[in-house]
Scaffold this motif. Structure first.
Motif, PDB file in Angstrom:
ATOM      1  N   PHE A  96       0.969  -0.847   0.127  1.00  0.00           N
ATOM      2  CA  PHE A  96       0.079   0.173   0.015  1.00  0.00           C
ATOM      3  C   PHE A  96       0.573   1.253  -0.075  1.00  0.00           C
ATOM      4  CE2 PHE A  96      -2.648   2.792   2.264  1.00  0.00           C
ATOM      5  CZ  PHE A  96      -3.707   3.422   0.932  1.00  0.00           C
ATOM      6  N   SER A  97       1.324   1.543   0.669  1.00  0.00           N
ATOM      7  CA  SER A  97       2.986   2.317   0.769  1.00  0.00           C
ATOM      8  C   SER A  97       3.269   2.264  -0.655  1.00  0.00           C
ATOM      9  CB  SER A  97       4.141   1.829   1.825  1.00  0.00           C
ATOM     10  OG  SER A  97       4.806   0.465   0.766  1.00  0.00           O
ATOM     11  N   THR A  98       3.432   1.973  -1.786  1.00  0.00           N
ATOM     12  CA  THR A  98       4.055   1.884  -2.367  1.00  0.00           C
ATOM     13  C   THR A  98       3.049   2.708  -4.092  1.00  0.00           C
ATOM     14  OG1 THR A  98       4.224  -0.283  -3.384  1.00  0.00           O
ATOM     15  CG2 THR A  98       5.649   0.120  -2.555  1.00  0.00           C
ATOM     16  N   CYS A  99       1.521   2.532  -3.212  1.00  0.00           N
ATOM     17  CA  CYS A  99       0.466   3.119  -4.360  1.00  0.00           C
ATOM     18  C   CYS A  99       0.374   4.284  -4.369  1.00  0.00           C
ATOM     19  CB  CYS A  99      -0.826   1.857  -4.082  1.00  0.00           C
ATOM     20  SG  CYS A  99      -0.391   0.645  -4.211  1.00  0.00           S
ATOM     21  N   ASP A 100      -0.256   4.428  -5.732  1.00  0.00           N
ATOM     22  CA  ASP A 100      -0.771   6.105  -5.696  1.00  0.00           C
ATOM     23  C   ASP A 100      -2.326   6.088  -4.846  1.00  0.00           C
ATOM     24  OD1 ASP A 100      -1.777   8.392  -5.915  1.00  0.00           O
ATOM     25  OD2 ASP A 100      -1.092   8.198  -8.125  1.00  0.00           O
ATOM     26  N   LYS A 101      -2.176   6.776  -3.221  1.00  0.00           N
ATOM     27  CA  LYS A 101      -3.375   6.794  -2.706  1.00  0.00           C
ATOM     28  C   LYS A 101      -4.465   7.300  -2.908  1.00  0.00           C
ATOM     29  CE  LYS A 101      -0.640   5.714   1.419  1.00  0.00           C
ATOM     30  NZ  LYS A 101       0.656   5.491   0.164  1.00  0.00           N
ATOM     31  N   LYS A 102      -4.175   8.011  -4.450  1.00  0.00           N
ATOM     32  CA  LYS A 102      -4.735   9.313  -5.090  1.00  0.00           C
ATOM     33  C   LYS A 102      -6.521   8.099  -5.628  1.00  0.00           C
ATOM     34  CE  LYS A 102      -3.316  12.260  -7.347  1.00  0.00           C
ATOM     35  NZ  LYS A 102      -3.300  13.695  -8.700  1.00  0.00           N
ATOM     36  N   TYR A 103      -6.078   6.784  -5.940  1.00  0.00           N
ATOM     37  CA  TYR A 103      -6.279   6.132  -6.643  1.00  0.00           C
ATOM     38  C   TYR A 103      -7.241   4.666  -5.348  1.00  0.00           C
ATOM     39  CZ  TYR A 103      -5.068   8.673 -10.152  1.00  0.00           C
ATOM     40  OH  TYR A 103      -4.667  10.745 -11.100  1.00  0.00           O
ATOM     41  N   ILE A 104      -6.200   4.272  -5.263  1.00  0.00           N
ATOM     42  CA  ILE A 104      -5.905   3.300  -4.797  1.00  0.00           C
ATOM     43  C   ILE A 104      -6.591   3.542  -3.028  1.00  0.00           C
ATOM     44  CG2 ILE A 104      -5.280   0.939  -4.042  1.00  0.00           C
ATOM     45  CD1 ILE A 104      -3.359   1.389  -6.480  1.00  0.00           C
ATOM     46  N   SER A 105      -7.597   3.130  -2.332  1.00  0.00           N
ATOM     47  CA  SER A 105      -7.849   3.257  -0.962  1.00  0.00           C
ATOM     48  C   SER A 105      -7.664   2.224  -0.326  1.00  0.00           C
ATOM     49  CB  SER A 105      -9.151   4.213  -1.260  1.00  0.00           C
ATOM     50  OG  SER A 105     -10.093   3.058  -1.293  1.00  0.00           O
ATOM     51  N   ASN A 106      -7.262   1.417  -0.614  1.00  0.00           N
ATOM     52  CA  ASN A 106      -7.365  -0.280   0.519  1.00  0.00           C
ATOM     53  C   ASN A 106      -6.642  -1.368  -0.909  1.00  0.00           C
ATOM     54  OD1 ASN A 106      -7.340  -1.222   2.833  1.00  0.00           O
ATOM     55  ND2 ASN A 106      -9.511  -1.723   2.498  1.00  0.00           N
ATOM     56  N   VAL A 107      -5.665  -2.044   0.296  1.00  0.00           N
ATOM     57  CA  VAL A 107      -5.073  -3.443   0.088  1.00  0.00           C
ATOM     58  C   VAL A 107      -5.538  -4.519   1.151  1.00  0.00           C
ATOM     59  CG1 VAL A 107      -2.942  -4.838  -0.844  1.00  0.00           C
ATOM     60  CG2 VAL A 107      -3.468  -2.035  -0.955  1.00  0.00           C
ATOM     61  N   MET A 108      -6.106  -5.125  -0.250  1.00  0.00           N
ATOM     62  CA  MET A 108      -6.447  -6.520   0.969  1.00  0.00           C
ATOM     63  C   MET A 108      -6.168  -8.301   0.323  1.00  0.00           C
ATOM     64  SD  MET A 108     -10.443  -6.076   0.654  1.00  0.00           S
ATOM     65  CE  MET A 108     -10.536  -4.407   0.767  1.00  0.00           C
TER      66      MET A 108
END
Length: 583
Positions: A96-108
């Motif tokens: 999740f830390s490597t993701c663009d949080k503007k578009y990805i709001s959660n990882v599961m």
């Protein structure tokens, strides 16, 4: 040849009118066709522009999804062992830390069998079970290699947002299935690919998914997740039907079309593009009010239409000139004949009125002639009885006076009864009034009517037709005599009336009032008294008097008004323009 010319002369107006109408119809038809072709072309061009925009959005979204699925594929391989075994939460946070949080709001991580379980970086506030079961994850992943869920509402940072899941398989062994999933912020995709488009105020993009559910609409958020197949009553407040949307789902190919809404009966044009990525099916459409396209077209072609109208009316103008130049020759004889007939009719009408007035003066004539003749006869008898050459000068003077009286009266009567053409001359209105009173003297005496003269001290000059002024006085006085009872009163007022236009200019009018204390006019007759042949006199009335009076006054450039109260009397007021140089 002569008969052909007569036919053309007789039907020239109809032939000309037919030519003008045919020309106008042709011009309107051609102009309408040009406008329709241009409008259709502009509409198609606009739809092509819409198509290019939705295609650009579709390509951007397609690339975005490809990028996300590739990331999932990389993460699932790189962290495969860690995600299957322990420390899943730490690995998820690392991803999740490597993701663009503007578009990805959660990882599961999602485990499907034997039961649905998940572990996520952020807490979720939606029913994951319904999303997994509704989408039949196992069969779709088998077919496409991944799954993109339907868009759903979810809470994030205490705000309700529209999200969806992208699910990628991690492991499939011993009937256990694990998946790595990204929760994608749908609104951020809209902001990135849709909101950046340059749209007019009446243009907007709307999106429906492959099941017909509305997942994006900038103006009707309350309608989100309603289906075009299962329509709510509120949907029909704006739409007549959803056949256009249903056709779009059936065709599943890029196209453009048009549809109407109930609100304001607006017709809209739209272009749409399907987005197909794995199991995902979205349909992007841009709608535009057709009237806005028409307005832009009208502005662009305004000069053309204006030029066409100018040319059309120029041709019509020249055709009218040609028509009148030709028709004028044909109308000369008819116009002269008509004027001659009108003039003869007017003279006959005036003469008829004079004869009618003379008929009313018969008693006066008899009395005015018989009285002086009786006096003459008596004095002649006296002369015969005179003897011895007694001076008879006094008797002769009296005889001469009575014969002069007869001559004056008969002369006035003959002058009034003559059928003469209109002549313009200068006259004193007061003298004309006195002459007319003289003609009616016997009728006045017979009813013991008192005539009150209120005249201007100096001359009241008028340049006009003396016959018409006499006609006015005779007819008005006759009406007053008939209306007044015994020992009544008739007042005649004649004055100069001056109207100051400015410091240097003054206009002069001649004001004539004839007032009687007779029976008056009933209210129901007041609107009719100037109509030809309308009379309230059962035996002696012709119904022409007041009608002719009004015509005579109008010929003199004046106007007539009246006030009357039944049982109390009537007042006729006449204003005739006089010479402005009068002093």
């Amino acid at each position: 040849m002569a008969s052909k010319f007569l036919f053309i002369k007789k039907h020239f107006k109809s032939i000309y009118l037919v030519i003008v109408v045919l020309f106008a119809i042709t011009f309107i038809f051609i102009t309408k066709k040009i406008y329709e072709i241009t409008l259709d072309d502009a509409k198609r061009n606009h739809q092509l522009q819409q198509f290019e925009m939705v295609n650009a959005v579709a390509q951007g979204v397609d690339f975005f999804f490809e990028h996300l699925t590739n990331d999932l594929k990389v993460f699932s391989k790189e962290f495969h062992n860690e995600l299957i075994n322990s420390h899943q939460n730490e690995i998820l946070k690392k991803i999740f830390s490597t993701c663009d949080k503007k578009y990805i709001s959660n990882v599961m991580i999602i485990t499907l069998k034997p039961s649905i379980k998940y572990e996520s970086v952020n807490k979720i506030y939606y029913n994951l079970n319904s999303i997994i079961l509704d989408n039949k994850v196992d069969s779709i992943v088998t077919e496409h290699g991944f799954l993109i869920s339907d868009v759903f509402s979810a809470k994030s940072n205490n705000k309700l947002k529209n999200n969806f899941l992208i699910i990628y398989p991690l492991e499939n062994y011993s009937k256990k299935m694990k998946y790595l999933a990204f929760e994608i912020n749908f609104n951020s995709i809209i902001n990135r690919f849709v909101h950046k488009l340059s749209l007019s105020n009446n243009d907007f993009i709307w999106i429906i998914d492959g099941k017909g559910k509305l997942i994006y609409h900038p103006r009707h958020e309350e309608m989100l997740f309603n289906s075009v197949y299962d329509k709510e009553a509120d949907c029909y407040e704006c739409h007549i039907s959803f056949s256009a949307q249903q056709n779009m789902l059936q065709k599943q190919v890029p196209a453009f079309d048009e549809y109407s809404t109930i609100k304001g009966s607006q017709k809209r044009i739209y272009a749409y593009m399907p987005i197909k990525f794995g199991n995902l099916k979205w349909y992007l459409s841009i709608s535009t009010v057709l009237e806005d396209v028409t307005k832009q077209l009208t502005k662009r072609f305004q000069l053309f239409f204006l030029l066409g109208i100018v040319i059309f009316f120029t041709i019509i103008f020249f055709l009218i000139i040609i028509y009148y130049l030709n028709i004028q020759k044909m109308k000369v004889e008819e116009t002269n004949k008509s004027l001659k007939k009108i003039h003869e009719y007017q003279e006959q009408l005036d003469h008829t009125s004079r004869l009618a007035s003379i008929g009313q003066l018969v008693d006066n004539v008899a009395h005015e002639i018989n009285t002086p003749l009786g006096i003459i006869t008596a004095h002649l008898d006296s002369i015969n009885l005179l003897k011895n050459n007694i001076n008879i000068n006094e008797e002769l003077k009296l005889i001469k006076k009575q014969t002069t009286r007869i001559s004056d009266y008969v002369g006035s009567l003959l002058y009034f009864s003559k059928r003469m053409s209109s002549t313009q001359e200068e006259m004193d209105v007061r003298k004309i009034a006195d002459e007319c009173i003289f003609l009616l003297n016997h009728k006045l005496k017979e009813k013991r009517i008192k005539v009150i003269r209120i005249f201007e001290n100096k001359e009241v000059k008028l340049y006009g037709d003396k016959r018409q002024l006499e006609q006015i006085f005779i007819n008005l006085l006759n009406n007053s005599i008939d209306a007044v009872n015994y020992s009544g009163e008739i007042t005649i007022s004649i004055h100069n009336y001056f109207n100051k236009l400015d410091d240097t200019n003054v206009s002069r009018f001649i004001k004539i009032d004839i007032i009687d204390n007779g029976i008056g006019i009933k209210d129901e007759y007041k609107d009719k008294i100037f109509d030809a042949f309308f009379t309230t006199k059962e035996k002696n009335g012709t119904g022409l008097g007041l009608s002719i009076i009004k015509t005579c006054i109008q010929n003199l450039g004046g106007s007539i008004n009246f006030e009357s109260q039944f049982g109390k009397g009537t007042k006729f007021s006449i204003m005739i323009p006089g010479d402005s140089s009068y002093e």
